[in-house]
Design a protein around this motif. Sequence first.
Motif, PDB file in Angstrom:
ATOM      1  N   ASP A  40       0.823  -1.208   0.000  1.00  0.00           N
ATOM      2  CA  ASP A  40       0.000   0.000   0.000  1.00  0.00           C
ATOM      3  C   ASP A  40       0.857   1.257   0.000  1.00  0.00           C
ATOM      4  N   TYR A  41       2.036   1.139   0.594  1.00  0.00           N
ATOM      5  CA  TYR A  41       2.949   2.275   0.642  1.00  0.00           C
ATOM      6  C   TYR A  41       4.375   1.740   0.559  1.00  0.00           C
ATOM      7  N   VAL A  42       5.213   2.367  -0.244  1.00  0.00           N
ATOM      8  CA  VAL A  42       6.604   1.945  -0.355  1.00  0.00           C
ATOM      9  C   VAL A  42       7.478   3.130  -0.742  1.00  0.00           C
ATOM     10  N   ASP A  43       8.635   3.226  -0.105  1.00  0.00           N
ATOM     11  CA  ASP A  43       9.683   4.146  -0.524  1.00  0.00           C
ATOM     12  C   ASP A  43      11.014   3.462  -0.238  1.00  0.00           C
ATOM     13  N   ASP A  44      12.119   4.168  -0.354  1.00  0.00           N
ATOM     14  CA  ASP A  44      13.425   3.524  -0.189  1.00  0.00           C
ATOM     15  C   ASP A  44      13.620   2.922   1.200  1.00  0.00           C
ATOM     16  N   GLY A  45      12.984   3.519   2.214  1.00  0.00           N
ATOM     17  CA  GLY A  45      13.223   3.070   3.572  1.00  0.00           C
ATOM     18  C   GLY A  45      12.066   2.370   4.235  1.00  0.00           C
ATOM     19  N   HIS A  46      10.907   2.255   3.543  1.00  0.00           N
ATOM     20  CA  HIS A  46       9.718   1.701   4.171  1.00  0.00           C
ATOM     21  C   HIS A  46       8.881   0.912   3.165  1.00  0.00           C
TER      22      HIS A  46
ATOM     23  N   ASN B  65       9.137 -11.247   8.017  1.00  0.00           N
ATOM     24  CA  ASN B  65      10.539 -11.644   8.161  1.00  0.00           C
ATOM     25  C   ASN B  65      11.223 -11.806   6.805  1.00  0.00           C
ATOM     26  N   GLN B  66      10.529 -12.440   5.877  1.00  0.00           N
ATOM     27  CA  GLN B  66      11.095 -12.671   4.547  1.00  0.00           C
ATOM     28  C   GLN B  66      11.357 -11.350   3.831  1.00  0.00           C
ATOM     29  N   LEU B  67      10.401 -10.421   3.913  1.00  0.00           N
ATOM     30  CA  LEU B  67      10.587  -9.111   3.286  1.00  0.00           C
ATOM     31  C   LEU B  67      11.779  -8.389   3.891  1.00  0.00           C
ATOM     32  N   ALA B  68      11.928  -8.491   5.206  1.00  0.00           N
ATOM     33  CA  ALA B  68      13.055  -7.834   5.874  1.00  0.00           C
ATOM     34  C   ALA B  68      14.384  -8.404   5.396  1.00  0.00           C
ATOM     35  N   GLN B  69      14.450  -9.699   5.192  1.00  0.00           N
ATOM     36  CA  GLN B  69      15.683 -10.311   4.698  1.00  0.00           C
ATOM     37  C   GLN B  69      15.976  -9.895   3.264  1.00  0.00           C
ATOM     38  N   GLN B  70      14.940  -9.768   2.447  1.00  0.00           N
ATOM     39  CA  GLN B  70      15.122  -9.426   1.038  1.00  0.00           C
ATOM     40  C   GLN B  70      15.476  -7.956   0.832  1.00  0.00           C
TER      41      GLN B  70
ATOM     42  N   PRO C 121      17.052  -5.351   3.240  1.00  0.00           N
ATOM     43  CA  PRO C 121      17.583  -5.049   4.567  1.00  0.00           C
ATOM     44  C   PRO C 121      17.662  -3.565   4.908  1.00  0.00           C
ATOM     45  N   GLN C 122      17.523  -2.693   3.907  1.00  0.00           N
ATOM     46  CA  GLN C 122      17.557  -1.256   4.161  1.00  0.00           C
ATOM     47  C   GLN C 122      16.188  -0.694   4.518  1.00  0.00           C
ATOM     48  N   ARG C 123      15.136  -1.497   4.398  1.00  0.00           N
ATOM     49  CA  ARG C 123      13.777  -1.029   4.636  1.00  0.00           C
ATOM     50  C   ARG C 123      13.217  -1.538   5.958  1.00  0.00           C
ATOM     51  N   ALA C 124      12.383  -0.703   6.566  1.00  0.00           N
ATOM     52  CA  ALA C 124      11.486  -1.162   7.626  1.00  0.00           C
ATOM     53  C   ALA C 124      10.206  -1.661   6.967  1.00  0.00           C
ATOM     54  N   HIS C 125       9.579  -2.661   7.573  1.00  0.00           N
ATOM     55  CA  HIS C 125       8.370  -3.252   6.998  1.00  0.00           C
ATOM     56  C   HIS C 125       7.255  -3.303   8.025  1.00  0.00           C
ATOM     57  N   ALA C 126       6.044  -3.061   7.557  1.00  0.00           N
ATOM     58  CA  ALA C 126       4.850  -3.194   8.385  1.00  0.00           C
ATOM     59  C   ALA C 126       3.811  -3.973   7.599  1.00  0.00           C
ATOM     60  N   LEU C 127       3.261  -4.996   8.225  1.00  0.00           N
ATOM     61  CA  LEU C 127       2.159  -5.756   7.642  1.00  0.00           C
ATOM     62  C   LEU C 127       0.937  -5.574   8.530  1.00  0.00           C
ATOM     63  N   LEU C 128      -0.124  -5.040   7.944  1.00  0.00           N
ATOM     64  CA  LEU C 128      -1.385  -4.812   8.653  1.00  0.00           C
ATOM     65  C   LEU C 128      -2.405  -5.820   8.134  1.00  0.00           C
ATOM     66  N   THR C 129      -2.845  -6.704   9.005  1.00  0.00           N
ATOM     67  CA  THR C 129      -3.817  -7.727   8.625  1.00  0.00           C
ATOM     68  C   THR C 129      -5.180  -7.349   9.177  1.00  0.00           C
ATOM     69  N   ASN C 130      -6.176  -7.272   8.306  1.00  0.00           N
ATOM     70  CA  ASN C 130      -7.529  -6.928   8.740  1.00  0.00           C
ATOM     71  C   ASN C 130      -8.033  -7.934   9.764  1.00  0.00           C
ATOM     72  N   ARG C 131      -8.580  -7.413  10.872  1.00  0.00           N
ATOM     73  CA  ARG C 131      -9.133  -8.253  11.933  1.00  0.00           C
ATOM     74  C   ARG C 131     -10.604  -8.572  11.642  1.00  0.00           C
TER      75      ARG C 131
ATOM     76  N   ALA D 294      12.069  -3.937  11.946  1.00  0.00           N
ATOM     77  CA  ALA D 294      13.077  -2.902  11.737  1.00  0.00           C
ATOM     78  C   ALA D 294      13.971  -3.305  10.567  1.00  0.00           C
ATOM     79  N   PRO D 295      14.651  -2.351   9.936  1.00  0.00           N
ATOM     80  CA  PRO D 295      15.582  -2.708   8.865  1.00  0.00           C
ATOM     81  C   PRO D 295      16.652  -3.668   9.378  1.00  0.00           C
ATOM     82  N   MET D 296      17.007  -4.655   8.591  1.00  0.00           N
ATOM     83  CA  MET D 296      18.008  -5.622   9.018  1.00  0.00           C
ATOM     84  C   MET D 296      19.375  -4.984   9.218  1.00  0.00           C
ATOM     85  N   ASN D 297      19.615  -3.862   8.557  1.00  0.00           N
ATOM     86  CA  ASN D 297      20.907  -3.197   8.740  1.00  0.00           C
ATOM     87  C   ASN D 297      20.906  -2.214   9.906  1.00  0.00           C
ATOM     88  N   ASN D 298      19.806  -2.158  10.662  1.00  0.00           N
ATOM     89  CA  ASN D 298      19.727  -1.301  11.850  1.00  0.00           C
ATOM     90  C   ASN D 298      18.604  -1.817  12.740  1.00  0.00           C
ATOM     91  N   LEU D 299      18.899  -2.880  13.473  1.00  0.00           N
ATOM     92  CA  LEU D 299      17.856  -3.628  14.185  1.00  0.00           C
ATOM     93  C   LEU D 299      17.426  -2.940  15.483  1.00  0.00           C
TER      94      LEU D 299
END
Length: 317
Positions: A217-223, A243-248, A250-260, A271-276
């Motif tokens: 839904d949203y993406v930039d170089d760091g997110h 976890n998989q996205l973070a490994q692929q 490593p410069q990005r932070a990732h958020a997954l929002l699952t509808n309840r 958190a980004p894998m290069n800055n945990l």
Amino acid sequence: MSYVDVFNGDADGICALHQLRLASPQKSQLVTGIKRDVSLLQKVQAGSGDEVNVLDISLDKNRDDLHRLLEAGARVRYFDHHYAGEIPQHAALETHIDTDANVCTSLLVSRYLDSAYLAWAVTAAFGDNLYSAAQQAAVPLDLSSEKSEQLKLLGTCLNYNGYGSSLDDLIYHPDALYRLLAPYSDPFSFIHEEPGYAKLQQAYHTDFDRVTAITPDYVDDGHALYVLPDARWARRVSGVYANQLAQQNPQRAHALLTNRPGGGYVVSVRAPMNNLKGADELCRQFETGGGRQAAAGINHLPTEDYDRFVAAFRVAF
């Protein structure tokens, strides 16, 4: 005297308990739940002479019930790597708590047991997305690339099984999954001999194939932020996909929002894998948030807080 083992229902909690009970077999009451069910001590009744092991749940989230058990006379041994806040000082409390971003609870238990069941700790570290820590810990095992990948997949599948909004979402109840592991001192024997593992792998691969078709839904170089549907498969796979996205990336932070099912979202943050660092601080800004520096979550983000979360997510990383 009675024994109670309280453990997070993910790979780290299950493998932590498995190591302890391989080293010290003992019939015990098992208290666990879905991965996000972290206020587990409220389910425990124990008193004078009883022994309670607590594995991979935040002391800060269980502080009042920890005090209750200690005051009732129970002895408590606590292993964890989540934010703890102030650690109580009590003669009946033994703590092994380390919130370093490259440590998981199973590695702490392995340290306590002088690496007696190191391969299970490595499995848990892979499951907790701590690939570098897992590989470093595995050096004494001298694993081939094939065996290392087998432990990585095992850890991922064990972790995958813990995610869901209720136990009905899971492939196995976590205490049932622990009991599948219990006869196996060697994870490779479990991998090759346990029929229940094939069932878990199949479910994981099916769900993972579905989630990879979803665009952010949203993406930039760091997110990058993804919104997943209100579906059992999405709730199961959200954490391991994060976890998989973070490994692929490593410069990005990732958020997954699952509808309840009842509205709002369940949130997984990496958190980004290069800055945990920073995931726990972000999630604790919201009422039901918590976790650790590298990976955290929010159990219920109201729909009206979506924009506030996105803004805080961008600021945090």
